[in-house]
Design an enzyme around this catalytic site. Structure first.
Site, PDB file in Angstrom:
ATOM      1  CG  ASP A  61      -4.876  34.895   6.782  1.00  0.00           C
ATOM      2  OD1 ASP A  61      -4.421  34.650   7.913  1.00  0.00           O
ATOM      3  OD2 ASP A  61      -6.092  35.067   6.551  1.00  0.00           O
ATOM      4  CG  HIS A 112      -5.858  30.671   5.453  1.00  0.00           C
ATOM      5  ND1 HIS A 112      -7.035  31.118   6.023  1.00  0.00           N
ATOM      6  CD2 HIS A 112      -5.635  31.499   4.381  1.00  0.00           C
ATOM      7  CE1 HIS A 112      -7.495  32.164   5.347  1.00  0.00           C
ATOM      8  NE2 HIS A 112      -6.673  32.400   4.345  1.00  0.00           N
ATOM      9  CG  HIS A 206      -3.013  38.569   3.224  1.00  0.00           C
ATOM     10  ND1 HIS A 206      -3.806  39.599   3.692  1.00  0.00           N
ATOM     11  CD2 HIS A 206      -3.832  37.511   2.998  1.00  0.00           C
ATOM     12  CE1 HIS A 206      -5.066  39.178   3.754  1.00  0.00           C
ATOM     13  NE2 HIS A 206      -5.111  37.917   3.338  1.00  0.00           N
TER      14      HIS A 206
END
Length: 268
Positions: A61, A112, A206
């Site tokens: 992400d 996202h 991430h």
């Protein structure tokens, strides 16, 4: 394998307990205990897939990031692993070449959002406009339609979920969290990822932290080597007989398990 037509819906409390159900047992956790039409079920986020096959979806992400993402792509290329990158429109606009490399390397792009604000901080109408705009911006760069959307922090309203579905996007949350949005030792982060792994799982990592303004007293921005974490995770998953895939392939091959929303974490 063809996917089953009816997804499994589960309560968060049942599947977040330890020990969690192993892959292939989620139908036993289903509620309500009758089939829910896929259109209605899509208001719930995908938590994992219901399978006993040792396969997991790696997801990243908040990127792309000009330094971290290419190094992660190098590790993925060297190991033959695949991943899904849930990107932010603002990062894609800054680093279009990086997101194009993600696609060229055979990985999957999911959305996202434009930035990392929580959907719960805006109206359903505003959220719909933000997501639609971000989708168009990212698609103009990657030149491929987006099919997956992960809301920041994994939270959303029913109205927002319906709007996302009308855009042709499927809501995706996660089953395992690396908690890598704060600084920690590479070994500790890899341990968390492996501990959260089960067949059909969707693992959250991430390649960037897009909300440093939300740091609390005593919290530190990540300074660890993300590529080293990925290398360690892939080696340990391989030793345990796992292979990686994208979220899209996971859901095409196996029945999706859905839940209302990911429980909130201290990051919010």
């Amino acid at each position: 394998m063809s996917p089953a037509p009816w997804p499994v819906l589960v309560r968060r409390g049942a599947i977040d307990r330890r020990p969690r159900p192993v892959g292939g047992d989620f139908a036993d956790q289903a509620v309500p205990r009758f089939p829910v039409p896929p259109a209605l079920a899509r208001e719930f986020g995908v938590y994992c897939a219901d399978t006993s096959e040792r396969v997991v979806a790696l997801t990243y992400d908040d990127g792309p990031h000009p330094e971290h993402t290419p190094r992660l792509l190098d590790v993925l290329a060297a190991t033959g692993a695949t991943a899904t990158f849930f990107v932010l429109g603002q990062q894609v606009e800054k680093h279009p070449d990086v997101v194009r490399r993600i696609v060229a390397d055979g990985h999957e792009i999911g959305l996202h959002g434009q930035d990392h604000r929580s959907l719960l901080s805006v109206s359903d109408r505003e959220a719909s406009a933000l997501i639609r705009g971000a989708k168009a911006r990212v698609e103009s760069v990657v030149q491929t339609p987006l099919r997956l959307y992960r809301p920041p922090y994994g939270v959303h309203t029913s109205g927002q979920a319906r709007a996302v579905r009308r855009m042709g996007l499927d809501l995706v949350i996660w089953s395992g969290d690396a908690h890598d949005w704060l600084h920690d030792a590479e070994s500790a982060i890899a341990d968390r990822v492996v501990a959260e792994t089960f067949p059909g799982g969707i693992l959250l990592l991430h390649d960037h932290r897009a909300d440093p303004e939300t740091l609390r007293a005593g919290e530190e921005l990540p300074r660890f080597d993300r590529a080293a974490v990925l290398d360690a995770v892939l080696a340990r998953l391989s030793d345990d007989g796992y292979r990686t895939t994208t979220v899209g392939r996971l859901l095409r091959d196996h029945r999706p398990v859905r839940s209302r929303s990911r429980q909130r974490r201290s990051r919010q």
